[in-house]
Write a protein that holds these residues in place. Structure first.
Motif, PDB file in Angstrom:
ATOM      1  N   ARG A 146     -18.707  73.209  21.381  1.00 11.41           N
ATOM      2  CA  ARG A 146     -18.854  71.946  20.634  1.00 11.41           C
ATOM      3  C   ARG A 146     -19.339  70.809  21.521  1.00 11.41           C
ATOM      4  O   ARG A 146     -19.643  69.731  21.045  1.00 11.41           O
ATOM      5  CB  ARG A 146     -17.483  71.487  20.098  1.00 11.41           C
ATOM      6  CG  ARG A 146     -16.932  72.209  18.916  1.00 11.41           C
ATOM      7  CD  ARG A 146     -15.823  71.368  18.252  1.00 11.41           C
ATOM      8  NE  ARG A 146     -14.871  70.776  19.173  1.00 11.41           N
ATOM      9  CZ  ARG A 146     -13.766  71.354  19.601  1.00 11.41           C
ATOM     10  NH1 ARG A 146     -13.477  72.579  19.209  1.00 11.41           N
ATOM     11  NH2 ARG A 146     -12.954  70.735  20.423  1.00 11.41           N
ATOM     12  N   ASP A 160      -4.781  73.228   9.489  1.00 13.06           N
ATOM     13  CA  ASP A 160      -4.228  71.913   9.134  1.00 13.06           C
ATOM     14  C   ASP A 160      -3.136  72.068   8.075  1.00 13.06           C
ATOM     15  O   ASP A 160      -2.075  71.450   8.164  1.00 13.06           O
ATOM     16  CB  ASP A 160      -5.318  70.980   8.604  1.00 13.06           C
ATOM     17  CG  ASP A 160      -6.268  70.553   9.709  1.00 13.06           C
ATOM     18  OD1 ASP A 160      -5.955  70.841  10.882  1.00 13.06           O
ATOM     19  OD2 ASP A 160      -7.314  69.965   9.399  1.00 13.06           O
ATOM     20  N   ALA A 198     -12.299  76.073   0.962  1.00 12.05           N
ATOM     21  CA  ALA A 198     -13.360  75.493   1.798  1.00 12.05           C
ATOM     22  C   ALA A 198     -14.703  75.980   1.303  1.00 12.05           C
ATOM     23  O   ALA A 198     -14.816  77.079   0.772  1.00 12.05           O
ATOM     24  CB  ALA A 198     -13.151  75.909   3.239  1.00 12.05           C
ATOM     25  N   GLU A 200     -11.076  78.118   8.670  1.00 14.70           N
ATOM     26  CA  GLU A 200     -10.067  78.258   9.727  1.00 14.70           C
ATOM     27  C   GLU A 200      -9.367  76.930   9.986  1.00 14.70           C
ATOM     28  O   GLU A 200      -8.145  76.868  10.088  1.00 14.70           O
ATOM     29  CB  GLU A 200     -10.770  78.627  11.043  1.00 14.70           C
ATOM     30  CG  GLU A 200     -10.911  80.076  11.319  1.00 14.70           C
ATOM     31  CD  GLU A 200     -11.730  80.275  12.582  1.00 14.70           C
ATOM     32  OE1 GLU A 200     -11.157  80.718  13.572  1.00 14.70           O
ATOM     33  OE2 GLU A 200     -12.945  79.928  12.565  1.00 14.70           O
ATOM     34  N   ALA A 201     -10.191  75.873  10.108  1.00 10.59           N
ATOM     35  CA  ALA A 201      -9.635  74.548  10.427  1.00 10.59           C
ATOM     36  C   ALA A 201      -8.748  74.065   9.288  1.00 10.59           C
ATOM     37  O   ALA A 201      -7.654  73.538   9.526  1.00 10.59           O
ATOM     38  CB  ALA A 201     -10.762  73.565  10.676  1.00 10.59           C
ATOM     39  N   LEU A 202      -9.198  74.264   8.044  1.00 12.10           N
ATOM     40  CA  LEU A 202      -8.395  73.812   6.899  1.00 12.10           C
ATOM     41  C   LEU A 202      -7.086  74.588   6.815  1.00 12.10           C
ATOM     42  O   LEU A 202      -6.024  74.019   6.531  1.00 12.10           O
ATOM     43  CB  LEU A 202      -9.184  73.981   5.598  1.00 12.10           C
ATOM     44  CG  LEU A 202     -10.318  72.978   5.398  1.00 12.10           C
ATOM     45  CD1 LEU A 202     -11.131  73.333   4.171  1.00 12.10           C
ATOM     46  CD2 LEU A 202      -9.752  71.571   5.252  1.00 12.10           C
ATOM     47  N   GLN A 219     -17.471  78.823   5.580  1.00 19.23           N
ATOM     48  CA  GLN A 219     -16.489  79.681   6.231  1.00 19.23           C
ATOM     49  C   GLN A 219     -15.943  79.053   7.506  1.00 19.23           C
ATOM     50  O   GLN A 219     -14.777  79.189   7.832  1.00 19.23           O
ATOM     51  CB  GLN A 219     -17.158  81.013   6.552  1.00 19.23           C
ATOM     52  CG  GLN A 219     -16.153  82.134   6.656  1.00 19.23           C
ATOM     53  CD  GLN A 219     -16.852  83.457   6.753  1.00 19.23           C
ATOM     54  OE1 GLN A 219     -17.782  83.600   7.535  1.00 19.23           O
ATOM     55  NE2 GLN A 219     -16.405  84.420   5.985  1.00 19.23           N
ATOM     56  N   SER A 220     -16.856  78.319   8.206  1.00 17.09           N
ATOM     57  CA  SER A 220     -16.446  77.754   9.488  1.00 17.09           C
ATOM     58  C   SER A 220     -15.302  76.747   9.321  1.00 17.09           C
ATOM     59  O   SER A 220     -14.466  76.586  10.197  1.00 17.09           O
ATOM     60  CB  SER A 220     -17.634  77.077  10.158  1.00 17.09           C
ATOM     61  OG  SER A 220     -18.151  76.110   9.294  1.00 17.09           O
ATOM     62  N   SER A 221     -15.277  76.056   8.154  1.00 18.25           N
ATOM     63  CA  SER A 221     -14.230  75.057   8.009  1.00 18.25           C
ATOM     64  C   SER A 221     -12.943  75.667   7.460  1.00 18.25           C
ATOM     65  O   SER A 221     -11.905  75.022   7.435  1.00 18.25           O
ATOM     66  CB  SER A 221     -14.706  73.918   7.117  1.00 18.25           C
ATOM     67  OG  SER A 221     -14.978  74.414   5.837  1.00 18.25           O
TER      68      SER A 221
END
Ligand code: ATP
Length: 465
Positions: free
Chosen positions: A137, A102, A90, A97-99, A93-95
């Motif tokens: 969010r 998934d 990624a 966790e989400a990646l 950094q914020s993405s």
């Protein structure tokens, strides 16, 4: 039986014998999950076959040490372990966790081909954090409902049996059972929003309001119940407004209140696995419903488009310009006319496959409804003719099979009530440069075969998602 074992039995008992996949990181939560399930299995309070899955994200220098720990634990408990390596990259950094999440769920889905129960160690403190992240969010009811105790993941069921159990109760169980577990050093990094909430926000809130985690969980539950009602309403409204899988009726949509319209569009998009639109996008869609009939506005909603055509609102993906696409079909091989499929072309931009067979004509083009034909039957070409499929035309005068008089091709497409963007996505069949058929819609009369004349059969199969 401990509180944790009771929670597991009550979540799993209605799925007797369904294979279980334990999502196991080696952290305290999934360590407790693993041990409690292994102990239930040993005491025959649970009969389901169990497989453990550890996902190695390769993100930590300790990733292989954790993998080894998972191997040791599972061999000690005599449970089969599957290690899945995933590759997560990624930019922000914020993405990350989400990646990672998934990729992890994708890896878990792929373990079993038969429907299984995927079980994670999420607990009530995880739920509070998820709720606060959703609040940050600006999420609606669905986001604030946070994690569901029961949901689906591919063909599997995703179960979170410890969602009503606190982190403290899990740690107490681990200590009583003298379990060891791994500590992920990245949990201390408060640049991740979840860690910031866990390390700094929740302790502050809990110091003032001791049962804040329980009350947040209660709010998440209210949101889930509210969302369920909205989904029921969405389903009812969809029944009233839907013309076909991806088309809604504009007049019916206009009869809804704004809130109900927004809910229906969100529900419809979610059902079609589209991303959720913003409130502004919904407002734009609603305004375009009352726009001039002759304008065909297209509004981008997340990763899709809603396009107005007369009294219809169509959902489409982003459409590529395919006007320059052309493919020749080699008819030399069509010499036995046995009705076997001789050629299959994959059309561009997910338009499906066109299969072509040859044989003596056994009947006319079958009309599915006023406009569509299921199989397009045309006179076979001569050997010298070049046969091609294209998406462009120069507006020839043509005489479709269903008409008495010829007309400009553009006008014919209009009278068939085909929305403008779809007119650019109909495969046209040409012999040399002469238009023979608009595949799926009509054949030009001079190419309609007589009985038992040599013919080509063209069948369009939509893309399977
Ligand atoms: N690497 C992994 N492999 C398999 N499952 C995982 C992995 N990481 C997390 N999970 C599953 O997702 C759940 C929640 O993930 P989260 O990131 O909160 O866990 P964690 O803090 O890494 O570990 P744990 O929840 O086990 O203490 C875990 O309880 C576990 O069931």
């Amino acid at each position: 039986m401990s509180l944790i074992e009771q929670a597991l039995v009550s979540a799993i008992s209605s799925h007797a014998n369904t294979p279980i996949i334990i999502a196991y990181s080696g952290g305290v939560d999934s360590q407790v999950l693993l041990h409690a399930l292994a102990s239930l299995k040993k005491n025959q309070q649970l009969t389901n076959p169990i497989t453990v899955c550890h996902v190695n994200h390769g993100l930590s220098v300790n990733a292989f040490a954790w993998q080894e720990f998972a191997q040791q634990q599972c061999s000690r408990l005599a449970l089969p372990l599957i290690i899945k390596q995933v590759n997560v990259q990624a930019k922000a950094q914020s993405s990350l966790e989400a990646l990672a999440r998934d990729a992890r769920y994708q890896a878990l889905v792929e373990i079993n081909s038969t429907s299984s129960l995927i079980i994670t160690g999420h607990h009530s403190d995880d739920q509070s954090e998820t709720f606060l992240l959703a609040l940050k969010r600006g999420a609606g009811l669905k986001g604030l409902a946070s994690m569901l105790a029961n949901s689906t993941l591919g063909k599997h069921k995703l179960i979170r049996p410890l969602l009503g159990v606190s982190r403290q109760a899990i740690v107490t169980y681990a200590q009583e059972q003298q379990l060891s577990w791994i500590e992920d050093e990245s949990n201390d990094d408060t640049s991740f929003d979840r860690n910031f909430i866990r390390q700094e926000v929740m302790p502050l809130l809990s110091a003032r309001w001791g049962s804040i985690s329980q009350t947040i969980n209660r709010s998440a539950e209210h949101c889930r119940a509210g969302q369920e009602l909205l989904d029921e309403l969405g389903e009812q409204d969809l029944l009233h407004c839907q013309l076909s899988a991806s088309v809604l009726n504009v007049a019916s949509l206009q009869s809804l209140s704004i809130a109900r319209f927004n809910n229906l569009i969100r529900y419809f998009l979610a059902k079609q696995q589209c991303l959720m639109p913003s409130t502004e996008q919904l407002e734009q869609v609603r305004q375009q419903l009352s726009a001039d009939e002759n304008k065909n506005p297209a509004i981008k909603v997340a990763d899709h488009y809603l396009r107005r055509f007369k009294n219809q609102l169509h959902l489409t993906a982003e459409l590529a310009d395919i006007s320059g696409w052309s493919q020749d079909i080699n008819i030399d091989e069509f010499n036995d006319f046995t009705h076997m499929i001789k050629a299959a072309i994959t059309l561009p931009d997910n338009l499906g496959r066109l299969s072509i067979s040859a044989g003596n004509n056994r009947g006319n083009n079958v009309r599915e409804d006023d406009t569509h034909i299921t199989s397009t039957v045309i006179i076979a070409p001569t050997v010298a003719q070049r046969v091609s499929v294209r998406f462009s035309h120069n507006n020839p005068i043509c005489l479709p099979d269903y008409r008495r008089h010829s007309r400009a091709f553009k006008k014919v497409l209009q009278e068939l009530n085909i929305p403008p963007w779809q007119r650019k996505r109909i495969p046209f069949l040409y012999y040399n440069d002469v238009l023979v058929a608009a595949i799926g819609f009509f054949v030009c009369q001079e190419f309609v075969p007589k009985n038992s004349q040599a013919a080509l059969y063209l069948t369009l199969e939509p893309e399977v998602k």
